[in-house]
Enzyme design. Sequence first.
Site, PDB file in Angstrom:
ATOM      1  NE  ARG A 144     -51.372 -49.281  15.194  1.00 11.23           N
ATOM      2  CZ  ARG A 144     -50.465 -48.425  14.716  1.00 11.23           C
ATOM      3  NH1 ARG A 144     -50.821 -47.275  14.210  1.00 11.23           N
ATOM      4  NH2 ARG A 144     -49.175 -48.724  14.752  1.00 11.23           N
ATOM      5  CG  HIS A 155     -51.975 -48.090  10.096  1.00 13.16           C
ATOM      6  ND1 HIS A 155     -53.039 -47.416  10.646  1.00 13.16           N
ATOM      7  CD2 HIS A 155     -52.138 -48.031   8.756  1.00 13.16           C
ATOM      8  CE1 HIS A 155     -53.806 -46.962   9.665  1.00 13.16           C
ATOM      9  NE2 HIS A 155     -53.285 -47.325   8.511  1.00 13.16           N
ATOM     10  CE1 TYR A 172     -45.875 -46.684  14.476  1.00 15.17           C
ATOM     11  CE2 TYR A 172     -44.998 -47.248  12.313  1.00 15.17           C
ATOM     12  CZ  TYR A 172     -46.022 -47.285  13.239  1.00 15.17           C
ATOM     13  OH  TYR A 172     -47.192 -47.927  12.926  1.00 15.17           O
TER      14      TYR A 172
HETATM   15  C1  LIG Z   1     -57.760 -38.748   3.582  1.00 17.97           C
HETATM   16  C2  LIG Z   1     -56.783 -39.815   3.891  1.00 17.97           C
HETATM   17  N1  LIG Z   1     -55.499 -39.499   4.095  1.00 17.97           N
HETATM   18  C3  LIG Z   1     -54.595 -40.453   4.370  1.00 17.97           C
HETATM   19  C4  LIG Z   1     -54.958 -41.754   4.450  1.00 17.97           C
HETATM   20  C5  LIG Z   1     -53.934 -42.845   4.755  1.00 17.97           C
HETATM   21  N2  LIG Z   1     -54.140 -43.342   6.121  1.00 17.97           N
HETATM   22  C6  LIG Z   1     -54.913 -44.420   6.337  1.00 17.97           C
HETATM   23  S1  LIG Z   1     -55.150 -44.700   7.955  1.00 17.97           S
HETATM   24  C7  LIG Z   1     -54.210 -43.384   8.397  1.00 17.97           C
HETATM   25  C8  LIG Z   1     -54.043 -43.055   9.838  1.00 17.97           C
HETATM   26  C9  LIG Z   1     -55.343 -42.943  10.554  1.00 17.97           C
HETATM   27  O1  LIG Z   1     -55.138 -42.640  11.890  1.00 17.97           O
HETATM   28  P1  LIG Z   1     -56.340 -42.505  12.901  1.00 17.97           P
HETATM   29  O2  LIG Z   1     -57.348 -41.565  12.362  1.00 17.97           O
HETATM   30  O3  LIG Z   1     -55.761 -42.186  14.222  1.00 17.97           O
HETATM   31  O4  LIG Z   1     -57.016 -43.942  12.904  1.00 17.97           O
HETATM   32  P2  LIG Z   1     -56.358 -45.332  13.324  1.00 17.97           P
HETATM   33  O5  LIG Z   1     -55.779 -45.931  12.093  1.00 17.97           O
HETATM   34  O6  LIG Z   1     -55.352 -45.065  14.370  1.00 17.97           O
HETATM   35  O7  LIG Z   1     -57.496 -46.152  13.820  1.00 17.97           O
HETATM   36  C10 LIG Z   1     -53.707 -42.739   7.266  1.00 17.97           C
HETATM   37  C11 LIG Z   1     -52.815 -41.577   7.287  1.00 17.97           C
HETATM   38  C12 LIG Z   1     -56.319 -42.060   4.204  1.00 17.97           C
HETATM   39  N3  LIG Z   1     -56.761 -43.323   4.239  1.00 17.97           N
HETATM   40  N4  LIG Z   1     -57.201 -41.080   3.945  1.00 17.97           N
END
Ligand SMILES: Cc1ncc(C[n+]2csc(CCOP(=O)(O)OP(=O)(O)O)c2C)c(N)n1
Lengths: 374, 324
Positions: free
Chosen positions: A259, A263, A272
């Site tokens: 990425r 985020h 971080y």
């Molecule tokens: C069930 C749930 N828990 C927490 C969140 C908050 N949240 C949104 S994106 C994220 C991280 C996602 O990481 P990853 O699966 O690695 O996908 P990336 O964003 O890196 O593409 C979090 C914790 C959410 N949207 N849904």
Amino acid sequence: MPKTTAYTASIEYISILDEQGKFDEKLGKGLITDEQALDLYERMTVCRQLDEFAFKLQRSGRMGTYPQNKGQEAAAVGSALALTPGQDWVVPSYRENAALFMMGLPMHYVLQYWMGDERGSQIPENVKMTPLSVPIGTHMLHAAGIGYAERIRGTKNVVATYFGDGATSEGDFHEAMNFASVLKSPVIFINQNNSWAISVPRDKQMASETVAQKALAYGMPTVRVDGNDIFAVKYAMDDAVKRARAGEGPSFIEAVTYRLGDHTTADDARRYRDPQEVEAWIARDPLIRTRKYLESKKLWNQAKDDTLQERAKTIVKEVVATAEGVSKPEIDSIFNAMFAEPHTELVRQRDTMRTSSLGKDPSQTGLKNTTQNV
Amino acid sequence: MATLNLVQAINLALQQEMQKDDRVIVLGEDVGPNGGVFRVTEGLHAQFGDDRVIDTPLAESGIIGTAIGMAMNDLRPVPEIQFEGFLGPAYDQIVNHAARSRSRSRGAITVPLTIRVPVGGGIHAPELHSDSPEAIYAHSPGIKVVMPTTPYDAKGLLISAIRDPDPVIFFEPKRVYRSFREEVPEDEYTIPIGEAKIVSEGDDLTVVTWGASLFQCIEALDNAPDDVSIELIDLRTIDPFDMDMIAESVEKTGRCVVVHEAAMTCGLGAEISSRVQERCFLHLEAPVQRVTGFDTLMPYYKLENEYLVNAKRVGQAIEEALAY
Ligand SMILES: Cc1ncc(C[n+]2csc(CCOP(=O)(O)OP(=O)(O)O)c2C)c(N)n1
Ligand SMILES: [Mg+2]
């Protein structure tokens, strides 16, 4: 009794076009035609510019929170290239915009969605995808079910579902893998391992060495690929799609990518993340190496790139204008959209929200002739 | 005395309780070096380290289930769920384990756990980042539900929640996080769970509310005619809520308006309204009015202001109750 081995496994890693632009002729042969490679490069470029524009839109208050795809475009286009739009399904997360566009989603839908309008999720009938999924790691179960429906109808259609490294921690991820395997559902699980789940690095997310190995527990063919390499992604995808169409059930692909941005626009990764890590991955940018590949084949040069960048800008501007050009949704829509037919109480709330206290017949209230707006 | 916002007041309460009791553990997604997506846990990881401040894998059932185990074994976990919309995966752990453990083991295995959750709309957030699910948990026996609105109340109530021998969901109205400041003592103090607060006194009508809607109610009171005297109650605890304070007030005023952001049907307003008519029937001059969210999804942000309770709607209900 001597001990024996109950189970052994190994997982292949595939890289075809590396970050220097070096190409493995043997593995890469016939995977992606020149014409397709040019098209994918253009799509990745447009997607990148859409991201840059979206970022600016958010910063200037014209759009809400937006997750950039920056750095992950190859995993999206390389995988979608193996699918048939209008027949195969995509069950997305939110970091594979370019794949959605290849499946036929008009580009302004994604912007309209992040601009806070549910109509951005009103998927056109000929596009076989579910809306972006906000609850992380929960949507892959739908892929198992959608695929099952295709299987028992006897079609050869497959379902590709996308999710991040963090998503593989959710219980629903494991249930989806198990259900898809047990039901022999034609699903391709495409993990975009971009090293981070907001601020949580991969090694805090899981103790397993790879994401790909999680599939072993569900008896699922699995592979790890360079996710910034359109060829490696396509290679793994062709394999998986072939098995799925042949009725052999689901497969797993871990696309190792990064990425490059925050985020979302609500995040500040400098809090971080080591900037040196980001620098190292900028060098592995999928756009850079795809361009190198095209140049090495004499298909590309600076002049062509300049033209493309200009064209991409024009496309993105038009998409933004379309997304911003739609009228504000009607408040009535939040009531009308709830069920096939809104029930009596919803109708009452809808019809009284502007004129009276919620849900009450205006003639029965203490106030007469109120015409206040909410 | 320092003037703090809600984020800072909660952070201070966490920091002081962690300092005082080394059984207090903070865990959740991004609560470590990043300090949580709203920065509520900022600085705690630097001060207390990896063992006490855990950046967990992305799994809400995992966070709450593991926290339940910690609580069963004499730790005092304070897990954070990043947004109320993601309580879903943890629902089974909260309702079927945390809430039931004491009673089904007849007190042998207890779960002193405080689940912190940002709640409510109004910040132009993505889908599922703006909901108001407090009534779901109020309807689940065995778990206390708290929703302070002001920094002072938040600090005192969070300390009470952490020290409470039973599970508590601690909802934090995210719209208020940085939009309101007040003086918050550095010294330790607690506010009992179950005690509401009279924000302003009055004789003609009682408004009961909680969470971010408090500010729309204050605005409505400011807009009300000068000759009308309205009593405003901030419930602060959703379950068990302070029915004594409400009844005492309504017996004095004879009129009651309940205001909440959550949907109407089976919202806490229904419970309050029902108890008011049970306890104050002979004092009532008008039917209890409700100003609530609609029985729809919380819309994505283009329409969220149309969904949210506003001062105009509150004012209208007040007028209706007075005109009855
Ligand atoms: C069930 C749930 N828990 C927490 C969140 C908050 N949240 C949104 S994106 C994220 C991280 C996602 O990481 P990853 O699966 O690695 O996908 P990336 O964003 O890196 O593409 C979090 C914790 C959410 N949207 N849904
Ligand atoms: Mg990730």
